[in-house]
Design a protein around this motif. Structure first.
Motif, mmCIF file in Angstrom:
data_model
loop_
_atom_site.group_PDB
_atom_site.id
_atom_site.type_symbol
_atom_site.label_atom_id
_atom_site.label_comp_id
_atom_site.label_asym_id
_atom_site.label_seq_id
_atom_site.Cartn_x
_atom_site.Cartn_y
_atom_site.Cartn_z
ATOM 1 N N CYS A 9 0.851 -1.189 0.000
ATOM 2 C CA CYS A 9 0.000 0.000 0.000
ATOM 3 C C CYS A 9 0.884 1.235 0.000
ATOM 4 O O CYS A 9 2.067 1.171 0.308
ATOM 5 C CB CYS A 9 -0.968 -0.001 1.179
ATOM 6 N N ILE A 10 0.289 2.347 -0.359
ATOM 7 C CA ILE A 10 0.962 3.651 -0.340
ATOM 8 C C ILE A 10 0.133 4.541 0.567
ATOM 9 O O ILE A 10 -1.085 4.666 0.382
ATOM 10 C CB ILE A 10 1.070 4.242 -1.759
ATOM 11 N N ASP A 11 0.789 5.152 1.558
ATOM 12 C CA ASP A 11 0.042 5.980 2.505
ATOM 13 C C ASP A 11 -0.150 7.400 1.973
ATOM 14 O O ASP A 11 0.264 7.722 0.855
ATOM 15 C CB ASP A 11 0.694 5.941 3.891
ATOM 16 N N GLU A 12 -0.761 8.257 2.780
ATOM 17 C CA GLU A 12 -1.098 9.621 2.347
ATOM 18 C C GLU A 12 0.122 10.495 2.089
ATOM 19 O O GLU A 12 0.019 11.533 1.436
ATOM 20 C CB GLU A 12 -1.994 10.284 3.389
ATOM 21 N N ASN A 66 -3.552 -2.361 3.867
ATOM 22 C CA ASN A 66 -4.361 -1.229 3.444
ATOM 23 C C ASN A 66 -4.034 -0.046 4.347
ATOM 24 O O ASN A 66 -3.514 -0.215 5.455
ATOM 25 C CB ASN A 66 -5.862 -1.555 3.567
ATOM 26 N N TYR A 67 -4.366 1.136 3.883
ATOM 27 C CA TYR A 67 -4.154 2.353 4.655
ATOM 28 C C TYR A 67 -5.440 3.162 4.565
ATOM 29 O O TYR A 67 -5.869 3.532 3.481
ATOM 30 C CB TYR A 67 -2.972 3.135 4.070
ATOM 31 N N VAL A 68 -6.077 3.393 5.724
ATOM 32 C CA VAL A 68 -7.351 4.105 5.756
ATOM 33 C C VAL A 68 -7.299 5.156 6.862
ATOM 34 O O VAL A 68 -7.138 4.818 8.039
ATOM 35 C CB VAL A 68 -8.534 3.139 6.016
ATOM 36 N N THR A 103 -4.171 -3.640 13.322
ATOM 37 C CA THR A 103 -4.057 -2.240 12.915
ATOM 38 C C THR A 103 -2.888 -1.579 13.640
ATOM 39 O O THR A 103 -2.495 -2.008 14.720
ATOM 40 C CB THR A 103 -5.345 -1.449 13.223
ATOM 41 N N SER A 104 -2.357 -0.522 13.029
ATOM 42 C CA SER A 104 -1.254 0.229 13.623
ATOM 43 C C SER A 104 -1.225 1.631 13.042
ATOM 44 O O SER A 104 -1.626 1.850 11.898
ATOM 45 C CB SER A 104 0.082 -0.464 13.328
ATOM 46 N N LEU A 137 -9.454 -5.382 0.908
ATOM 47 C CA LEU A 137 -10.467 -4.409 1.283
ATOM 48 C C LEU A 137 -10.454 -3.277 0.269
ATOM 49 O O LEU A 137 -9.396 -2.881 -0.208
ATOM 50 C CB LEU A 137 -10.163 -3.830 2.670
ATOM 51 N N MET A 138 -11.624 -2.775 -0.046
ATOM 52 C CA MET A 138 -11.660 -1.635 -0.964
ATOM 53 C C MET A 138 -12.902 -0.793 -0.712
ATOM 54 O O MET A 138 -13.894 -1.281 -0.173
ATOM 55 C CB MET A 138 -11.598 -2.067 -2.420
ATOM 56 N N GLU A 139 -12.810 0.452 -1.111
ATOM 57 C CA GLU A 139 -13.938 1.367 -1.012
ATOM 58 C C GLU A 139 -14.255 1.854 -2.415
ATOM 59 O O GLU A 139 -13.360 2.174 -3.198
ATOM 60 C CB GLU A 139 -13.582 2.547 -0.108
#
Length: 188
Positions: A9-12, A66-68, A103-104, A137-139
């Motif tokens: 994943c790639i974060d913000e 994932n990153y949410v 989660t972290s 997971l996806m949105e």
């Protein structure tokens, strides 16, 4: 034991992360720390940190990251061993070969990963053939989904061999809350 089934994943901030690992603990331990996470370099090919172990109870395979909203979400498939050695009272043991979640906020701190429990039952617990699973997971359009696989194709062909097909179901998760959900034949 085996560096396979990667999840990226790639974060913000544009930082890339890689989680991976596979294999069961030969001693049947709950806490194996087999899966690893590492920060990727700016080229998304090199590694920019040491490998950090993630304590994913009953880990087997299918690392996914994932990153949410500032939270890193690590999901994986658990192994097939009995759950008679579960060592926590605050969270129930996840069922065999189901999907678990941690989660972290700080992924390179191995102690920061918090086990959220099992969140997606094996297809066998959903009235279908038993199989291992991989999920994502996806949105999409403000709805949250889980992509996963079942053995629908194998069931329809009345055969064996591990034939899997891709499925999509709703999964109303939040950043750190994952309801226990199961596969459906209908999907979305």
């Amino acid at each position: 034991p085996a560096p396979f089934d990667p999840g990226v994943c790639i974060d913000e901030n544009g930082v890339g992360w890689l989680a991976f690992g596979g294999g069961v603990d030969a001693k049947g331990r709950v806490h194996t720390e087999v899966p690893k996470i590492v920060k990727l370099g700016n080229d998304m090919l090199s590694l920019d940190s040491k490998f950090v172990s993630i304590d994913a109870p009953y880990f087997f395979e299918a690392s996914e990251l994932n990153y949410v909203n500032g939270t890193y979400i690590y999901t994986y498939s658990s192994d097939w061993q009995p759950r008679d050695n579960w060592d926590r009272d605050d969270i129930p043991a996840m069922s065999m070969c189901s999907m678990g979640c941690l989660t972290s906020k700080t992924p390179l701190d191995s102690k920061s990963w918090e086990f959220q429990g099992g969140f997606f039952l094996n297809a066998g617990d959903s009235g279908m053939e038993w199989c291992n699973n991989h999920t994502h997971l996806m949105e999409y359009k403000n709805e949250r989904y889980i992509l996963h696989h079942t053995s629908h194709s194998q069931e329809r062909m009345k055969t064996k061999g591990g034939f899997r097909c891709m499925c999509v179901d709703y999964l109303p998760y939040s950043d750190t809350s994952f309801p226990l959900t199961k596969a459906t034949r209908e999907g979305v």
